[in-house]
Design an enzyme around this catalytic site. Structure first.
Site, PDB file in Angstrom:
ATOM      1  N   SER A  18      59.322 -27.915  47.085  1.00  0.00           N
ATOM      2  CA  SER A  18      59.160 -28.541  48.395  1.00  0.00           C
ATOM      3  C   SER A  18      57.806 -28.136  48.943  1.00  0.00           C
ATOM      4  O   SER A  18      57.262 -27.081  48.584  1.00  0.00           O
ATOM      5  CB  SER A  18      60.271 -28.050  49.339  1.00  0.00           C
ATOM      6  OG  SER A  18      60.014 -28.419  50.676  1.00  0.00           O
ATOM      7  N   TYR A  76      66.386 -21.923  52.790  1.00  0.00           N
ATOM      8  CA  TYR A  76      65.922 -23.015  51.932  1.00  0.00           C
ATOM      9  C   TYR A  76      64.460 -22.802  51.546  1.00  0.00           C
ATOM     10  O   TYR A  76      64.087 -22.923  50.375  1.00  0.00           O
ATOM     11  CB  TYR A  76      66.091 -24.347  52.661  1.00  0.00           C
ATOM     12  CG  TYR A  76      65.603 -25.546  51.878  1.00  0.00           C
ATOM     13  CD1 TYR A  76      66.395 -26.138  50.911  1.00  0.00           C
ATOM     14  CD2 TYR A  76      64.330 -26.086  52.121  1.00  0.00           C
ATOM     15  CE1 TYR A  76      65.951 -27.241  50.196  1.00  0.00           C
ATOM     16  CE2 TYR A  76      63.879 -27.186  51.411  1.00  0.00           C
ATOM     17  CZ  TYR A  76      64.688 -27.757  50.450  1.00  0.00           C
ATOM     18  OH  TYR A  76      64.243 -28.844  49.731  1.00  0.00           O
TER      19      TYR A  76
END
Length: 240
Positions: free
Chosen positions: A135, A148
């Protein structure tokens, strides 16, 4: 790398970015084995001609079951796309530590375990690829998704080390760094989102171009800012 004729194992391939990666790879002549947890979505993908395996990658047993289900099928490309997001913001209330553990396992431990299990088979192919989907938050974290972000940053670090380890072998190691993409995980976010079809296209283009990183969409700008001033990049991202 020419994906035509390659056999791909794609985790998290029944929805979102993964579903679009599967469809675009299939259109390019690849044979795609995909995993997921939702039976209805898996059956829908089976109806589109994909080989599907139900797999829960939030624990070691689930990863081992997936490896066993693959049997002796030869894999040319492994794409670790499955991911889990959990809220973890101590400003509001104490988060659930068990949810955090599941997120860390799905996003970091599962790809490491799966790569370890399949590396001998990948090494046996004339050419192969390992693609880890991290990400933009692996570069600079936001505040609301601390677990996350940490899990994706860990996978980014592992991917860079793995690439160095395999530098003399015919195995391409790619890190794909998406921005905010319009998926189920981001459904509650009122902001601009990249269509999953375009995200998938850019990831596949990186594989075909033998590029070690796919900085997708706005992540290109984040990478540029980070290269100039890591502190500035972190300051910008921590506003979210």
């Amino acid at each position: 790398m020419n994906v035509n004729g390659k056999t791909v194992l794609l985790t998290g391939g029944s929805a979102g970015i993964g579903r679009e990666i599967a469809r675009q790879l299939q259109a390019k002549g690849a044979s795609v084995i995909l995993t997921g947890r939702d039976p209805a979505r898996l059956e829908a993908m089976r109806g589109e001609g994909f080989d599907v395996i139900a797999a829960d990658l939030s624990n070691a047993a689930g990863v081992d079951a997936l490896v066993a289900a693959l049997g002796d099928r030869s894999i040319d490309i492994l794409i670790n796309n499955a991911g889990l997001g959990v809220p973890h913001d101590v400003r509001n209330a104490l988060p659930d530590p068990d949810e955090a553990d599941g997120c860390f396992y799905a996003n970091l431990s599962a790809p490491v375990r799966l790569i370890t299990a399949l590396l001998p088979a990948l090494r046996a192919r004339p050419e192969a690829a390992i693609v880890n989907v991290t990400s933009g938050l692996a570069i600079a974290p936001n505040t609301a998704s601390s677990v996350y972000c940490a899990s994706k940053a860990g996978l980014r670090s592992f991917t860079m080390a793995l690439r160095a380890q395999l530098a003399k072998e015919p195995i391409l190691v790619v890190e794909a760094l998406p921005p905010v993409v319009d998926t189920q995980m981001t459904a509650d976010r009122d902001m601009s989102k990249m269509p999953p079809q375009e995200c998938a296209r850019q990831i596949i283009a990186a594989i075909e171009g033998n590029r070690p990183e796919a900085n997708v969409g706005m992540v290109k700008l984040l990478r540029a800012v980070y290269s100039i001033s890591p502190a500035l990049a972190r300051s910008v991202m921590q506003r979210f």
